[in-house]
Structures are given as structure tokens and as C-alpha cells.
Design an enzyme around this catalytic site. Structure first.
Site, PDB file in Angstrom:
ATOM      1  N   HIS A 280     -46.306  -1.593 -44.225  1.00  0.00           N
ATOM      2  CA  HIS A 280     -47.113  -0.387 -44.475  1.00  0.00           C
ATOM      3  C   HIS A 280     -48.393  -0.380 -43.647  1.00  0.00           C
ATOM      4  CE1 HIS A 280     -50.084  -2.199 -47.345  1.00  0.00           C
ATOM      5  NE2 HIS A 280     -49.054  -2.900 -47.799  1.00  0.00           N
ATOM      6  N   ASP A 292     -52.547  -7.784 -45.486  1.00  0.00           N
ATOM      7  CA  ASP A 292     -51.932  -6.740 -46.307  1.00  0.00           C
ATOM      8  C   ASP A 292     -52.296  -5.364 -45.755  1.00  0.00           C
ATOM      9  OD1 ASP A 292     -50.629  -5.437 -48.384  1.00  0.00           O
ATOM     10  OD2 ASP A 292     -52.268  -5.708 -49.803  1.00  0.00           O
ATOM     11  N   GLU A 326     -48.596   2.937 -49.037  1.00  0.00           N
ATOM     12  CA  GLU A 326     -48.012   2.019 -50.013  1.00  0.00           C
ATOM     13  C   GLU A 326     -49.024   1.637 -51.085  1.00  0.00           C
ATOM     14  OE1 GLU A 326     -47.128  -1.898 -51.822  1.00  0.00           O
ATOM     15  OE2 GLU A 326     -48.816  -1.374 -50.536  1.00  0.00           O
ATOM     16  N   GLU A 327     -50.283   1.475 -50.680  1.00  0.00           N
ATOM     17  CA  GLU A 327     -51.272   0.900 -51.588  1.00  0.00           C
ATOM     18  C   GLU A 327     -51.588   1.780 -52.795  1.00  0.00           C
ATOM     19  OE1 GLU A 327     -52.021  -1.991 -51.621  1.00  0.00           O
ATOM     20  OE2 GLU A 327     -52.170  -2.858 -49.626  1.00  0.00           O
TER      21      GLU A 327
END
Length: 462
Positions: A280, A292, A326-327
Site C-alpha cells: 500500500h 509500513d 489501506e491505513e
């Protein structure tokens, strides 16, 4: 008859030996390319240090879309394109402030607003604190003890869990749904212990949801660092009547337009079968999201670069997909599946990297027993590269919505022990990523895609 059977067995065995020898040679080429001729570390350098944080709806996210699209256009795909997707736009605002008010003493502690939270009043919020460790404990205490107070969720991740994602799963519901549950009991705000195994001063943000409660019942919610949580808990024991002050100024705006970035090369033999590899593109806003999921983004792009370097042309169609949001919404993964269904596409395999750029250990697989046995049967080819863990489990959030008649999903499984030191925190920066570990992960992903492409999957009977 026996002679013919023996010859057949010898032939089958010789074919298997030849196939394994070929695979071993390709693996050597893949890993050599990943470790000596990759671009993923320099791509991550640009994403992290030149663009920075990439929360959905932000200028950084838009820059990341354009940058990765430009880079993928240099990799020899048949086409590179953008998929439109509407995403939430949440802005943190000014840096949060907080302190423990113990009688006349004020002790500052590090906090950060959780994603999607509302702001406190302009001058902040002060109230007594009640510590809980579960939703069950919250309900047992009842409205009389909760109303008008700040609920402090202080259930730590389980340090005894060997797999850190298991520890995370056991604690993160208090972050995601804590404000909703506390609001039902009349709380004025929530403070949540950061999802982190070690004790430090970094508060870790993350998504939270008010669910279906009315907007009038939304309450501000923030994460407190693990050191801060320990201090608050200790001080509460000596003074249960202490007060906690915090101030945050976050805002939620209307949805805005963003994009998934997709690179596609048509399969040379089975173009109708699609293999996806991705991560992502968005990150939280406290740092540049190098682990991330900048790592997963550049590793996925590196798969195509590796295939170019070793002159490998996939039999099946290969797509590198960089998902948006995504987060705090999963809109990119959902939109990809929506378009896949509309276009009647046939996905046979999806691989996601969203567990950090640490040393790869294996894969987590979502598939039936036949496909799991087939993939686990390749261990002997992977083991020289220290890839040994093939387990059933969650493959990835962005590929989660993806469906197919027979679809195998896999998640890269790096060593997880350090991941939550950085997850959603201000220290998730480029200097936290080791170049060699990142490249080994990219090579491992390319190796699995090669094996799937060569050997196919076990199809279900209609």
C-alpha cells in the site's frame, strides 16, 4: 510390464530432477539480481526522504502516486495506469499536547490522535481517568463509574507471544473500537496504550472507528506512548482522583480523489490468468512510513525489475498494484476488486508485502489444503535462502477483498520482532530499514511468483 513401469518411474524422476535444477538456477539469478542490481532501496529513499508521509488525501500521497507511476513506466510493462478511488481525508492539525495533573504537579506525556478522531475543545479537555483493560471490564464498571471520565485502555501487547502479530491482534481492538465503546458508557474521551512491545516514548497512531453511533456521541481519542501509559497507570494507583489534560485539533474533510497505481505485463502463454503483487502506497502522517508500507511498495516494483534483469517473461499476466488507503479505509483494495469483478477478470494468485522490510522468513498463505501442500512442497528450493516458514494465515489487507474461483493469496512473512517498534510511529523512517534485508524480501517475493508462474495452482473441481 515391470520394465515399462520402471522406465516410466525413471523418466518421471529425471524430469523432476531437471525441473528442480532449473528452479535452483533461476533462484540463484533472482537473488543475485535482488542483492546486486536492484532499485528498491533507492526508490524507498525517494519515497521516504523526498516525499515523506503519504496519508490518503494528502499532498504526499499524490506525489507518491505520480512518482511510482513514472518509475514503473521505465520497467517495461505493457501498460502502466491509474485506477481512480475516492479516499477519506483526515488531517491531524497541530501537534498534540498532554499532561498528567497529579494535585499541583503537571507531568507531560507523549500522545498522538488516532486516525479519524475528532478534536478536543479548542482549549483542550481535562477530566478524571479510569483505567480498564478490556471492554468486559468497561461494561462491568458501568455507566455510573465511567460517565464524565477519560477511559484509559491499558491492555499491553502480550510479550510472551513469539509471533508479534499475534500479540498485536490480542490488543488492537481497544484502539480501533475503544472510543465507540467508551462513548456508550458516557465517557468524555479515551486514551489508549500504544500498540508496541517495548517501552519507549513514541506514541503509535492507527485507525479507529466510531461505528454506527451518532456523530453527537463522538469523543476524542488518542494513543499514549508505552512509557507514558506505565507512568499514568502507576500515578493512578497512588492518586485515583488525578486528572488528565490533552489537546488535539484534528479535522475530517469530505472524501477526495486518489489512485491505485498499476503496472501490467501480459502473460506469454496464459494472459487470461492474473497474478498480483503489491503493497500500500499510503502511510500514516507521523513519519515517512518506510516499513509500513514503503518497503512493500518498492519490493513489489522490484519483482518486475528482477524479472527484467534475468530476462524472465511470465507465462501468466503479472500486475504490480500499489494500493491507496489501506491505513484508514481499505478503499484501494476494495476498488481493485470492484473493477476486477466488473471486467470479469480471473485472478489466480495475489502476493502482498505489508509486514515491514525486515529479513524474510517465509509466507503466510490463504488457500485450500491442496495448494498449501503444493507450495509448502517447494521448501527445499527456498531453504538455501533461509526461507522456511510456510503457514496458513492472513495474507494481507489490500488483497483481502479479492475473490476468484480458485485464488491463492500469500503474504510475505519477515521476521516480526522489531516491526511494532516502528509501526505507525514517528520513528518509521528510512534509516530504520536495512538495505540487504529489504532486497532479500524483494528476491523472495520474485522467487515465489516465479514458482507460481511456472507450476500453476491446483484448481478446484467445478
Amino acid at each position: 510390464m515391470k520394465k515399462n513401469l520402471l522406465l516410466s518411474l525413471l523418466f518421471i524422476n529425471s524430469v523432476a530432477v531437471f525441473a528442480q535444477a532449473k528452479d535452483e538456477q533461476i533462484f540463484k539469478e533472482i537473488y543475485k539480481s535482488a542483492l546486486t542490481n536492484s532499485k528498491c532501496y533507492s526508490w524507498l529513499d525517494h519515497l521516504s526522504n523526498d516525499i515523506g508521509s503519504r496519508l490518503s488525501g494528502s499532498a504526499g500521497a499524490e506525489k507518491a502516486v505520480q512518482y511510482t507511476k513514472q518509475q514503473m513506466e521505465t520497467l517495461g510493462f505493457d501498460k502502466v495506469y491509474l485506477q481512480e478511488v475516492m479516499v477519506p481525508k483526515w488531517v491531524r492539525g497541530e501537534k498534540e499536547t498532554a499532561y498528567i495533573q497529579d494535585n499541583s504537579t503537571k507531568i507531560k506525556v507523549p500522545i498522538c490522535a488516532l486516525g479519524g478522531s475528532i478534536a478536543t475543545p479548542k482549549n483542550g479537555l481535562t477530566a478524571e481517568v479510569i483505567e480498564v483493560h478490556s471492554f468486559e471490564e468497561l461494561k462491568t464498571l458501568g455507566v455510573d463509574k465511567i460517565k464524565g471520565k477519560i477511559v484509559f485502555y491499558n491492555r499491553p501487547m502480550d510479550n510472551a507471544a513469539i509471533e508479534s502479530f499475534e500479540a498485536y491482534s490480542g490488543a488492537n481492538n481497544q484502539r480501533y473500537a475503544g472510543a465507540k465503546e467508551a462513548s456508550k458508557m458516557g465517557a468524555v474521551a479515551t486514551i489508549v496504550r500504544s500498540m508496541n512491545l517495548r517501552l519507549d516514548d513514541f506514541p503509535h497512531t492507527g485507525a479507529q472507528s466510531y461505528g454506527d453511533i451518532p456523530k453527537s456521541q463522538y469523543i476524542p481519542t488518542a494513543a499514549i506512548s508505552t512509557n507514558g501509559a506505565e507512568l499514568l497507570s502507576k500515578t493512578l494507583k497512588s492518586n485515583p482522583k488525578l486528572k488528565f489534560y490533552f489537546k488535539q485539533s484534528c479535522l475530517q474533510f469530505d472524501d477526495v480523489l486518489s489512485y491505485n497505481v498499476v503496472g501490467e505485463i501480459k502473460g506469454s502463454e496464459h494472459p487470461e490468468n492474473i497474478m498480483v503483487v503489491g503493497g500500500h502506497l499510503d502511510s500514516w502522517d507521523l513519519a515517512d512510513g518506510s516499513h509500513d508500507d514503503g518497503a512493500g511498495v518498492v519490493q513489489s516494483m522490484e519483482v518486475m525489475n528482477t524479472f527484467n534483469n534475468i530476462n524472465y517473461k511470465p507465462k501468466n499476466t503479472l500486475r504490480v498494484v500499489l494500493f491507496m488507503n489501506e491505513e484508514n479505509g481499505l478503499r484501494g483494495g476494495s476498488k481493485y476488486e470492484e473493477l476486477s469483478l466488473a471486467n470479469k477478470e480471473n485472478h489466480i494468485f495475489a502476493l502482498e508485502s505489508d509486514s515491514g522490510g525486515f529479513t524474510p522468513r517465509g509466507f503466510s498463505l490463504e488457500c485450500d489444503d491442496a495448494n498449501f501442500a503444493k507450495i509448502a512442497g517447494w521448501k527445499n528450493v527456498f531453504e538455501p535462502y533461509l526461507i522456511h516458514s510456510f503457514v496458513k494465515g492472513h495474507a494481507g489487507s489490500d488483497i483481502g477483498p479479492l475473490t476468484g474461483q480458485t485464488l491463492v493469496k500469500a503474504g510475505l512473512k519477515p521476521d516480526s520482532q522489531r516491526y511494532f517498534d516502528y509501526h505507525h510511529a514517528a520513528n518509521d523512517t528510512f534509516d530504520a530499514v536495512d538495505k540487504r534485508e529489504l532486497e532479500l524480501g524483494a528476491g523472495t517475493m520474485a522467487a515465489l511468483l516465479y514458482m507460481i508462474d511456472q507450476n500453476g495452482i491446483v484448481k478446484q473441481n467445478p
